[in-house]
Scaffold this active site. Sequence first.
Site, PDB file in Angstrom:
ATOM      1  N   ASP A  38      -8.983   3.779  -1.630  1.00  0.00           N
ATOM      2  CA  ASP A  38      -9.858   4.088  -0.504  1.00  0.00           C
ATOM      3  C   ASP A  38     -11.175   4.695  -0.964  1.00  0.00           C
ATOM      4  OD1 ASP A  38      -7.738   3.136   0.835  1.00  0.00           O
ATOM      5  OD2 ASP A  38      -7.024   5.058   1.578  1.00  0.00           O
TER       6      ASP A  38
ATOM      7  N   ASP B 130       0.865  -1.177   0.000  1.00  0.00           N
ATOM      8  CA  ASP B 130       0.000   0.000   0.000  1.00  0.00           C
ATOM      9  C   ASP B 130       0.907   1.234   0.000  1.00  0.00           C
ATOM     10  OD1 ASP B 130      -2.220   1.617   0.229  1.00  0.00           O
ATOM     11  OD2 ASP B 130      -2.779   0.955   2.229  1.00  0.00           O
TER      12      ASP B 130
ATOM     13  N   GLU C  73       2.489   5.257  -3.819  1.00  0.00           N
ATOM     14  CA  GLU C  73       2.417   6.300  -4.880  1.00  0.00           C
ATOM     15  C   GLU C  73       3.722   7.074  -5.019  1.00  0.00           C
ATOM     16  OE1 GLU C  73       0.139   5.837  -2.473  1.00  0.00           O
ATOM     17  OE2 GLU C  73      -1.193   4.684  -3.762  1.00  0.00           O
TER      18      GLU C  73
END
Lengths: 977, 544
Positions: free
Chosen positions: A618, A542, A545
Amino acid sequence: MRLSGQLVPFTSLLFLYCSLTVSALKTGDWKTCSQSAFCRRGRALAGRAKEAGANWKSPYAIEPTSVVVAADEAAFSAAVKSSIYPDITFKLDLQVLDDGVVRVRMDEVDGLRQRYNEASNWALNSEPSVSKQIEWTVGKGDVRAVYGAKKDISVVVNFSPLKITLLRGGKEEIVLNGEGLLHLEHFRNKAEPPPAPTEVPEEGLDGEEEAQQVMEVNSASSWFEGEPDGYWEESFLSWTDKKPKGPESLSLDINFPRHGHVYGIPQHATGLSLPTTTGEDSFFDEPYRLFNADVFEYLASSPMSLYGSIPLMYAHSASSTVGVFHVVGSESWIDVAHPKDGSTNTHWVSESGILDTFLLPGPTPEDVFAQYARLTGTPVLPAHWALGYHQCRWNYVSSDDVRSVQQRFDEEDFPVDVFWLDIEYSEEHKYFIWDKKNFPDPVDMTQDVEKIARKMVVIIDPHLKRTQDYPVYKEASELGILVKPSSGEGEYEGWCWSGSSSWVDFFNPGSWDWWKKLFKTTPQENGFSWIDSTESVGIWNDMNEPSVFNGPEISMPRDNVHYGGWEHRDVHNINGMLFSNQTWQALLARSNPPKRPFVLTRSFFAGSQRFGAMWTGDNMGTWEHMAVGIKMVLANNLGGMSFSGSDVGGFFGNPEPEMLVRWYEVGAFGPFFRAHAHIDTKRREPYLLDEPYKSIIRDVLRLRYKLLPMWYTAFRETSVTGIPILRPQFVMFPKDEAGFAIDDQYYIGSSGLLVKPVTEKGATEATVYLGEKQAYYDYFTSHIHRGNQKNITVKAELHQIPLFIRGGSIIPTRERPRRSSPLMKMDPFTLRVALDDQRKARGELYLDDGETFAHEQGNFVWREFKAEASKKGKGITLSSLDLAAARPSDAVDGKALSEYRGTNDFAASVSPVKVERIVVLGLGGKPTSVSTDSGAPLEWDYYDGVAAVGKKEGVASILTIKNPGVSVSSDWNIVIE
Amino acid sequence: MFSSLFPLFLLPCVAVGALEKTHGVHPSNVAKYQVTTKGTWTCLDGSRELAWSSVNDDYCDCPDGSDEPGTSACANGTFYCRNDGHIGMSIRSSRVNDGLCEPECCDGSDEQPGVCPNLCVEIGEAYRQKMEAEMKTRRTGAKIRSTYISFAAKEKKRLEDLVATLTREVESQESEVARLQDILDRTESISAADLEFKKQSPLFESLTEHHFALKSLKREHEKLKEKEKILADILSALRGGYNPNYQDMAVLEAVRGWEEYAGLSHGDAQNEEGDDNAENSEEGKEEAEEELEEGMWSAGRLDYDLDRLINVDHVNLLLEHDKHIGDETTKSVLFDLSSYLPDLLLPQYELVRDYIVSMLETFGVARGNRDITADTSKARSAHQNAENDLRHKRNDKDDAEQELASLFDPEWFGRDGVWKKLDELCLEKDTGEYTYEICLFGEARQKPNKSAQTFSLGKFKHWNNAPGVEVGSPEYYSKQYYKGGVRCWNGPERSVTLSLTCGTENALHTVTEPEKCEYHITGTSPALCLPLEGKAPSAKKEEL
């Protein structure tokens, strides 16, 4: 995953206190085009071109004398000059690949610096093979190549102005720089005076302003380039980007004169057929943005960037499908407009990097997918268990919590394959390090889950807590493999879950072996290894980015420095892929013989499909997000990321039971099926619901498990062909205009299953578009519908999923409920034979051990099931054929097997697995006999209903053959007379 | 229990078809698996008649799953394991032939022969030992439990006695109050007219107005203080409970703002030890800085003295005021005669005097500026004291009665009062970071081990009142709910579900927080160890 309440002023505390989910997206935290200097410049360039109209001419042209054609392959290079900067030289490279794909590359030659030129190294699966057959012909004003089976494809590269066109049958399909927006901002020195002084305009401005204008603007370049704008520094909110390299953006217009629909460039929360961003009455005002970002509580309809970026666009019309793959790793903005019906103009602006663009000629959707897959790879075949149901929550708080959740699933008889642990398993968010207070026995816990043939997936994020007592950070620091700050020295420090953190630079090859070592489950001589885990644990990557809580746009400063001296801005969109890539490699190296790794990533780039699954991040527990999640998963499928899904239930918020049930119905028909929830939400494991919701969800989960053979067969296909698992109407019916914009229903693989998940509150009916004249059987009632390019309306109460079998399909299922998918291994099959109007049908089944790479050595079963009308009379013959033996080279991705042994170990292990039931739908009348081809009569049962042949609608005739006594993995024939 | 999955020697389906027809049938149903003379058999639900060969042929025919007792063919069926040497058990059909050896089937009959070993001897033995240990715990616990019941009986006696005593006391106090009321009435009736006149004094009227203003101000002040306290609690909870690692800027800003406002130290908000000192010194500093104007009250004095001021009996004050003024002016001997009379004669004198004075007044000879003050005020305060005393006694009596009632209230201490012994017994569990404390029937608290702060997790509200749970049943007493604790940041009020089982000690065992701020705590108590009913169960076990 982010906490809510980001950057909320103190004064709103009372307000926060009153409502649970308070702050929505803070759009101000992310840039609009006008807040990004290079995007502003790009749009201004387009604006000037539009204003100039027919007078606009690209300054870029090929030097005719510089054209050099390769002797032995379809490649040529040429020097390109820009009339506004005559001293700067660019080099253009053109190649035609074996499959007709055209690669266009352009870079500045001998510039002050080197533009980032490594994006394709990461995106491409291997170096593309340049055609040896196709030839370039140099003419007076252009270079061209003509090829294709019918010699109907041509690529024309015009010299002046530079323009590259792909044509089919003499008609323009893809045009580069047709609008004259191509621009590579060359590297310049900060104090560089304006190039080549030119005539001062007659009517100048007054005083000082005039002087300044003269200094900076009135140069040969300004008509094209405009005024210098944010070249050397730009600020956003409290952050300043120093931009030491100055301007280096890349602008390119790509037009599709004959295509009215464009798809792709995931990921955005928007319709599949991309709405316009410029032009009259454009749907959005902002361009589509590709800049991997941890966007908190994202909007359900927006061109804003999200967690992943795939710079791949398809253009489609009834006449053809083409594609463009624009390999850039930096932030990019894409404007889409329809200058007229049936044609599309796009404008791509990127912050840095060379021009490296692939033109995919199609002409069918399948061709384009194959062309893209040959470049970046096909989706990797996942472990079979990964197609089961995944149960996640932020967080299961202890090993006993995990055990009791598993126990409750079993008590309530809900199938589930995977239990997940979010960040709170770790001590102070030092990933790998268990919080032993709550997880005192991680290996025992994992083994307790494995006892029911299930798996655990544990999160590992890329930010490392900067403390010396964290061996992972300490080792990375000592190895010098952490991302560096703009100074290029030391370690970049930012904030994330673990507080003060640093990030591993996976561009640095020195990190790769070290990362592999961490995942070993046995003690290692050279430092930390994860002995508190097992070889079956999957990994969730996770925040890659990367998400940096105190960074610009919740990410890293763009002037951070990566391996090789590249700035973060150059590699930003690629960064996340390298993380899941290396985790994949590490899990592959973890056991011997290797098992198929499971890695879930949030951030992704072109090529990420080679390393596992992704999810849409999310999302929120709203009906809008449920609906747009389907469109996003479809778009990701088109982008190669077939193994994708949205969090069931919505990450934020507490879905009401009806919404949760519908969300399970959506999730069960997505390739990656996981329920997840934010830490602030109520627990919502399906067993906690009241009736009837609980039982509906149990049925939905069981349906998913029954259909696993179909799903796994679909995954095999995409792993070889690259054709997405989820196929929207335009892929199935490329000539049916009415279906081009439909993005709320889809087919699964080649199975013939069509699903339209319901995403409206209170729905009791659904409309489904049927794109052909064929019988469609309701999966549950066997009711025959005939749409013929029209909508049909069907019942869709809460427990009803609009799911249809396309006439002509055979669906293999396993109907026995089990606790987890590996426990179904020896269960018998049911075959649903849905006859078409020619009284035939076909289907496939692929089986292997589901977890190792033994299938690459030929250990698998690949069958074709067929129903054919007898030559005379109304009879039907059902047969099972060995596809593996017939097409061994097409069976396994990347392994062109020359032969197939039906006696392989896997096939032998499943030889007792039988077909327990064959259901034939749509026969024209009651059979007189059903027997094997040796004449042995079989037991059967017949319901007289509507036949596939004809125009009638209603419940189909149903022939059920009981225990036909045939094995699923051997050849057989059954004759129905 | 996880055997190697699916050995290769698994028999093909033909062999499955040859299963015994009663394989997997519960003993109570074995008789129903009989072939008819026609060679058929009927599903147990009567829905279908099948060929006898369809029973246990690994294909589901009956809607109720009864034709496949020994296979996994029917999704809704059950499978019976005989478990010779242990206790027979039923499992779901979905557990049959799935490659896993079910713990419920120690004889291994749920899988193909050879897959699962027969462990019934060992498992049966272990089971008996475990049951024996459980029985032992229960026996010991039940003994302790019986002492709780006798305690409740003693409590009953004590409370009943107390109520009786208090009832008597209340009665006698009631008559005392009545007597004093009588005196007061008489004293006051004489002076009532006079008092009415005095009350019209502008000074008194103004005083009354001040009184109401002050009272109102105090009410508003209390409201604000209450609100401030709620806010302070929220913010302290946030400061103590937030995770600084999450870097939620809004939270950080809120915490820092609060620290500044409340004069708490910056930095690691969760390290409270240092903060406490800081708080103290900070407070001291503030007080030193505060300079008061002449005559103004300090905050402390306001807290303690305002009530006194508000509760002053204004009538009394009026009377005293008169007295004071009277002192200043010439005193009439007549009015002041009482000072010279022996106490014994006083009442008579007063009656006479009052009579005379009132006469004089009636005729306008004298104005009512007499010394009625001392007498009424005395009578008034005597009456008031007696009334207060009565109120206290009544409260005590009510309390005792209520306690007596709750003692055997099934929704509180239980029908036999067994839980009374544990009333306000505080149990603790240290989980490393926090210590959790539950004072049974009182409050549950969370205490960070690194700070002196405590967070209320709520007060006892009720037992397990889930639908279907009968009040007074063992299941009813297996859960206690504590609710209404300090509200969480961005979350609900903290609450606790305490799950209890029989054990020889009153103790907390585990603490979890499955959802934010909703704590699940498990524990044991002898109060849940019901006495074993006879000896039948254990005897039966022995036979196995």
